[in-house]
Design an enzyme around this catalytic site. Structure first.
Site, PDB file in Angstrom:
ATOM      1  N   CYS A 256       0.501  -1.631  -0.247  1.00 43.67           N
ATOM      2  CA  CYS A 256       0.092  -0.213   0.171  1.00 43.67           C
ATOM      3  C   CYS A 256       0.524   1.060  -0.018  1.00 43.67           C
ATOM      4  O   CYS A 256       0.559   2.073  -0.623  1.00 43.67           O
ATOM      5  CB  CYS A 256      -0.993   0.250   1.135  1.00 43.67           C
ATOM      6  N   HIS A 305      -2.543   1.364   6.697  1.00 42.89           N
ATOM      7  CA  HIS A 305      -3.161   0.914   6.269  1.00 42.89           C
ATOM      8  C   HIS A 305      -3.034   2.505   4.466  1.00 42.89           C
ATOM      9  O   HIS A 305      -3.287   3.586   5.931  1.00 42.89           O
ATOM     10  CB  HIS A 305      -4.334   0.462   5.004  1.00 42.89           C
ATOM     11  N   HIS A 317      -6.302   2.505  -4.257  1.00 38.02           N
ATOM     12  CA  HIS A 317      -4.549   1.421  -4.000  1.00 38.02           C
ATOM     13  C   HIS A 317      -4.548   0.342  -4.326  1.00 38.02           C
ATOM     14  O   HIS A 317      -5.429  -0.455  -4.563  1.00 38.02           O
ATOM     15  CB  HIS A 317      -5.441   1.379  -2.182  1.00 38.02           C
TER      16      HIS A 317
END
Length: 341
Positions: A256, A305, A317
């Protein structure tokens, strides 16, 4: 006289009852084992998703340790280069003083202070005023410079040694975090392997459906936060469909924070490597209604995240292991805040 009576043997009826009881117990245990319910596909998926989330937490810690290792290695290299240059300079200064001493010797007399210097450490006598009084101005200057250089070198060597210790600790931490990630991923894979071929196919179908939904994502009339945010977001869009791999920072795979840091790098903007560090890299935006395209979006209480806000309630993402870079709803995870770079 001792008695030699024979021990009484259990009756046939009793043996039969005991045997029957044991057989029944074995049968019940076997039936209980066979009757133990297998977890459903949804239950397995829930456990696997939890393991993937834990793996991502460990991944960001791994990324942090890796980034620290890189920084420390650069600092160690710089210090070692500085020490090497300083040693060369010191050797040159000593050689110069040695030349002066040789000239004095040939001319009929070696200055006692220089003689003392050449036979021992200058720190021993430079603090003694009587030694300085015997030196010429040039020799005093040379010896003082040598002393200063020696002290500087000693400090730099000490600092380099400390950094090397930090580097060793960081490498150890890096290995620990890597094993933690791999353990979580292996546990998730073991759970997936426990499913039937039909159930695994169903999960794969769900992922394909999510990818198709990403391809149809409606971003509305999204307005970029800035020119560089627009450039970073465009770079991110060019990687839609690229697989998630823990610890990867592109260009052929990402995790991420590796995805977002790579995208901003393509826009000529350097941001930190980990999601937690990226959370502090710009201005925080707590209202989703104020987010603009290209803003970073941070998820979960521990900020493990990160992705891009894409517009119209969508984010772009790298989700987790087994997925690819794609659009998803911002509501799929617990939103914390946005960050405008």
């Amino acid at each position: 006289m001792a008695s030699h009576r024979r021990a009484k043997q259990p009756g046939r009826t009793r043996v039969t009852v005991l045997t029957a009881t044991a057989a029944a117990a074995v049968a019940l245990t076997s039936q209980a084992a066979q009757a133990a319910p297998q977890p459903s596909k949804n239950e397995v998926k829930e456990k696997v998703d939890k393991l993937y989330e834990e793996a991502e937490k460990a991944t960001e810690k791994y990324n942090g340790a890796k980034e620290q290792q890189t920084r420390l290695q650069k600092e160690v290299d710089a210090l070692q280069d500085k020490v090497a240059r300083g040693q060369d300079e010191l050797n040159t200064l000593r050689a110069g003083l040695g030349t002066v001493a040789s000239a004095q010797y040939r001319s009929g007399g070696l200055d006692p202070a220089v003689q003392l210097f050449l036979s021992s450490d200058p720190d021993t006598y430079l603090d003694q005023a009587s030694a300085l009084d015997q030196l010429g101005s040039k020799q005093t200057e040379a010896l003082t410079e040598i002393q200063s250089k020696q002290r500087t070198l000693a400090q730099q060597r000490k600092e380099a040694q400390a950094k090397l210790g930090d580097l060793a600790d960081t490498r150890k931490e890096l290995g620990t975090k890597k094993r933690e990630v791999q353990t979580r991923l292996a546990s998730a894979q073991k759970l997936l392997n426990s499913l039937s071929a039909k159930e695994r196919a169903a999960l794969k179908k769900d992922e394909s459906r999510a990818n198709r939904a990403s391809a149809r994502a409606d971003l509305g009339k999204a307005v970029p936060a800035s020119g560089r945010a627009a450039a970073a977001f465009a770079a991110g869009q060019s990687k839609i469909g690229t697989p998630y791999v823990y610890g990867a920072s592109g260009p052929n795979s990402f995790d991420c924070s590796g995805f977002t840091s790579w995208a901003f790098a393509q826009a000529g903007v350097g941001i930190p490597r980990t999601s937690q560090a990226q959370a502090n890299a710009g201005t925080r935006i707590y209202s989703q209604s104020q987010l603009k395209q290209g803003d970073l979006v941070i998820f979960y209480g521990d900020q493990h995240h990160v992705g891009f806000y894409a517009g119209n309630g969508q984010i772009l993402h790298a989700p987790r292991t087994g997925t690819v870079v794609r659009y998803e709803s911002i509501n799929n995870m617990p939103f914390q805040f946005g960050v405008r770079i």
